[in-house]
Write an enzyme that holds these catalytic residues in place. Structure first.
Site, PDB file in Angstrom:
ATOM      1  N   HIS A 114       0.836  -1.090   0.022  1.00  0.00           N
ATOM      2  CA  HIS A 114       0.019   0.020  -0.089  1.00  0.00           C
ATOM      3  C   HIS A 114       0.920   1.287  -0.001  1.00  0.00           C
ATOM      4  CE1 HIS A 114      -3.797   2.093   1.417  1.00  0.00           C
ATOM      5  NE2 HIS A 114      -3.072   2.840   0.778  1.00  0.00           N
TER       6      HIS A 114
ATOM      7  N   HIS B  98     -10.938   1.174   1.298  1.00  0.00           N
ATOM      8  CA  HIS B  98     -10.702   2.114   2.078  1.00  0.00           C
ATOM      9  C   HIS B  98     -12.186   2.449   2.985  1.00  0.00           C
ATOM     10  CE1 HIS B  98      -9.510   6.431   2.967  1.00  0.00           C
ATOM     11  NE2 HIS B  98     -10.486   6.605   3.308  1.00  0.00           N
TER      12      HIS B  98
ATOM     13  N   ASP C  41       1.125   2.736   3.989  1.00  0.00           N
ATOM     14  CA  ASP C  41       0.146   3.834   3.244  1.00  0.00           C
ATOM     15  C   ASP C  41       0.881   4.774   2.997  1.00  0.00           C
ATOM     16  OD1 ASP C  41      -2.121   5.172   2.210  1.00  0.00           O
ATOM     17  OD2 ASP C  41      -3.060   5.247   4.202  1.00  0.00           O
TER      18      ASP C  41
ATOM     19  N   GLY D 206      -1.991  12.506   5.139  1.00  0.00           N
ATOM     20  CA  GLY D 206      -1.151  11.358   4.840  1.00  0.00           C
ATOM     21  C   GLY D 206       0.257  11.619   5.498  1.00  0.00           C
TER      22      GLY D 206
END
Lengths: 429, 312
Positions: free
Chosen positions: A60, A179, A305, A324
């Site tokens: 990811h 998600h 991620d 993020g």
């Protein structure tokens, strides 16, 4: 070229090796494992005190190319991955254009061969344009090398579309990587809803936003029999739901990020946008449940991620900042320092979470330490201590909340197809 | 004594001694306001900018006149209408203001944490004039000053804060400030407007006005924003008023000499009845004057003045 890695401690959960051995690499493959190998014409690497593992996979990652090269591109993102100990990454399709057709998927793979330094496997979209309305051409995406489908960054809010996506994906079969977020419940949220959102006066994202969607998707997965993979699980309730579904035999897998395992919502206190991430950093109770989920097999693997952003997207008002964390270059060190060193996680388990576990989710042959296998290796130095300084990242994204922290246990060498790509945090190619 | 800090961002991380210093200094400042010649030369040569990213007439004007009474040069930047529309980043706007030579800015922003972000990125002193749902320290200080004038002490009072606690920076700053004096702070409002785990701040939560008012010394009535109804947080202003409008009738269970505060502007007939708004218990007008005094004290103490110098 022959490469002889001597005196390292080999650790491979698949071939069940856990002892000191030497590895001879030739022509991109592992030629031989053995004790006290002496090869005259080989380049020797002394790996005394180091842990030699099969190459790590991060399933990811956001590489941002095409479309957002100012945040990251395949060249910088794969260098960040290699420096962080990864030999393979899966890149998410929320690029511009999105990866919802063969042309973009092929572009990504070709760019990876030209400018990348490790293996890159693209993930395609679940729905066209990630709009949640029409299915993307999954057969075409599979043919172009996609190993899963995801609308990551956004949920598929329409349950009928998600049901159809699961039904359709199961014939390839492709994991549908979801998600989970009910956007009505997370509306305008900036951080985990709880004591600290009350204290800091920021709009909260309730755990419910994730859990209600996971509950829905688990029911859809059970009904359709498709392989559901839940991205970045962050709450105790989510772990409970997934645990119960696994007990019922639902084909569900899931991942957790290093930051959700190690950071709480308390650190949002300085309104530093580097702490802003979706799903948000949760409270200690959730961290404990995530760790328990890893320990009892409810959570299948760890993924970063990795979400790099341009500094201007993070140097602003908290509400205006992008969500993020740029995590590829700290993931292994964070887990070594916070979980392995403190005895919360066995090192062999950490290796499994980054090797055979993600490979199994993606339907790939697991990376192994065995003669004849591809020479993708991750070598860890458990004793080295370094301070996290995002200025030194290969990633263009400097958005990392571990900045300034001292971590012990870092990736030492990354070998891809028999070639040394990274050594001591420095790219060698 | 001086205020030894670059910025005033909130009451959460400030000591009781610092609060007391500001309140003590506000008293002689109030005398200046009540004089015929309202001018002290103390801040001559200093420049204050009010930078408001959210509309507010009273707080902005209060800062401006506070600066002027102390002889500072004050400028109001209309940021909402200029730089934002041109797409300028906050960082660039702040740098521009700094390069004009301002010593201090009073900043209002709709997003929590923005004055903190600005303070980290500028050499100017930053006074938080209200950020999102986080803090509004000068409002809480003027509330405390007003209470102190009437009650002669802040210690161990019972204070009820009524209304939209979830979105209220006034509530948070009051909770932090009053808690430092050992006050029992109660919050009361509809359950949808009480933020999670607020009890961990040491307050008591009530949904019923009459129970919340039992034995209280002070009631602080928050302004209700009409748009909360649009977000389905309560059904209608009528129902809100039925349950939570503070009126003389509803003060029965409170102490006889209960004080009623309101940060203004008041929505008469919604969060406060018109007759109570005009009664002697309602201190909204005194709060306005005290707001100027408290802001004068803060500007004075932050720009290097000490307590002993005020009188002259």
């Amino acid at each position: 070229m022959k490469l002889l890695i001597k005196n390292g401690h080999l650790l491979d959960p698949i071939s069940k090796i856990d002892r000191q051995m030497d590895i001879l690499i030739e022509n991109g493959c592992i030629q031989e494992l053995g004790e006290k190998l002496e090869i005259e014409d080989a380049i020797q690497i002394d790996a005394s005190g180091k842990i030699v593992c099969p190459g790590f996979i991060d399933l990811h990652v956001h590489l941002r190319e095409p479309g957002f090269e100012y945040k990251e591109d395949i060249a910088s993102g794969t260098r960040a991955a290699a420096a962080g100990g990864f030999t393979t990454v899966c890149c998410m399709p929320n690029t511009d254009p999105v990866i919802d057709n063969a042309a973009v998927a092929n572009f990504v793979r070709e760019r990876a061969l030209l400018s990348g330094v490790i293996h890159v496997l693209p993930i395609g979209c679940i729905t066209r344009q990630q709009e949640g309305e029409l299915l993307s051409p999954m057969a075409e995406l599979v043919a172009a090398g996609c190993v899963g489908v995801s609308d990551d960054g956004k949920p598929v809010m329409n349950a009928r579309i998600m049901r159809n996506a699961l039904d359709y994906a199961k014939m390839f079969p492709l994991p549908v990587m979801v998600h989970c977020e009910d956007e009505n419940l997370s509306w305008e949220g900036q951080m985990h809803e709880g004591y600290y959102s009350t204290l800091y006066g920021l709009r909260g994202i309730p755990t419910l936003a994730e859990e209600t969607m996971i509950a829905r998707d688990l029911m859809l997965a059970e009904y359709t029999g498709a392989h559901l993979h839940i991205c970045h699980v962050s709450t105790a309730g989510s772990v409970q739901l997934i645990r119960a579904a696994k007990q019922k035999g639902v084909a569900v897998t899931c991942e957790v990020t290093p930051h959700h395992l190690t950071l709480t919502d308390e650190i949002v206190g300085d309104y530093d946008p580097d702490t802003k991430v979706n799903p948000p950093l949760r409270s200690q109770k959730h961290l404990d449940a995530l760790l328990e989920g890893l320990q009892d097999g409810t959570i299948d693997c760890i993924a970063t991620d990795h979400a790099p952003h341009h500094w201007e997207d993070k140097d602003c008002e908290y509400n205006m900042a992008a969500f993020g964390i740029s995590g590829l270059e700290t993931a292994v060190a964070v887990l070594m320092d916070r979980l392995v060193r403190s005895g919360k996680l066995e090192l062999a388990e950490l290796v499994r979470f980054f090797t055979s576990a993600p490979a199994r989710i993606l339907g790939l042959a697991p990376p192994v330490l065995a003669a004849g296998a591809a020479a993708d290796l991750t070598i860890i130095d458990p004793d080295i201590e370094k301070k996290v300084d995002p200025k030194n990242f290969y990633s263009k994204g400097k958005n990392n909340p571990y900045k300034g922290m001292h971590l012990k246990g870092w990736p030492w060498m990354t070998i891809v197809d028999g070639e040394i790509i990274a050594h001591d945090g420095k790219i060698q190619v | 004594m001086r205020l030894e800090r670059k910025d005033l961002l909130g009451l959460r991380d400030i000591s009781r001694e610092e609060i007391q210093l500001i309140l003590d200094t506000a008293l002689p400042m109030k005398d200046i306001i009540l004089r015929d010649i309202k001018k002290a030369p103390t801040l001559r040569g200093k420049a204050l900018a009010t930078v408001f990213y959210e509309n507010s007439t009273r707080t902005r004007t209060s800062f401006e006149i506070a600066g002027k009474y102390l002889s500072a040069d004050t400028v109001n930047l209309q940021v909402t209408s200029s730089s934002v529309q041109k797409g300028e980043s906050l960082r660039d706007t702040i740098k521009t203001i700094e390069m004009m030579g301002f010593d201090v800015i009073a900043m209002r922003h709709s997003m929590s944490g923005t004055p903190q972000y600005v303070a980290r990125n500028t050499n100017m002193r930053v006074i938080n004039a209200g950020d999102g749902a986080n803090e509004h320290p000068t409002q809480a200080l003027l509330d405390m000053f007003t209470i102190l004038e009437h009650k002669k002490t802040l210690d161990d009072l019972k204070v009820a804060i009524v209304g939209d606690i979830l979105h209220s920076r006034v509530a948070r700053s009051n909770i932090y400030g009053l808690s430092k004096y050992g006050c029992e702070v109660r919050v009361v409002g509809p359950s949808t407007l009480i933020p999670p785990e607020i009890e961990r701040l040491g307050v008591k939560t009530y949904y019923n006005l009459d129970q919340a008012f039992k034995g209280v010394d002070v009631i602080n009535v928050l302004r209700i924003q009409r748009e909360r109804q649009q977000s389905a947080l309560f059904p209608s202003l009528d129902e809100y008023a039925d349950l939570y409008m503070v009126s003389s009738d509803r003060l029965q269970s409170a102490k006889d000499d209960v004080l009623v505060l309101h940060p203004g502007p008041m929505n008469r007939g919604i969060e406060v009845s018109s007759e109570l708004a005009d009664s002697s218990s309602m201190l909204v007008n005194e709060q306005v004057t005290n707001g100027v005094a408290v802001r004068m004290a803060i500007l004075f103490l932050m720009m290097g003045g000490s307590r002993g110098e005020v009188a002259n």
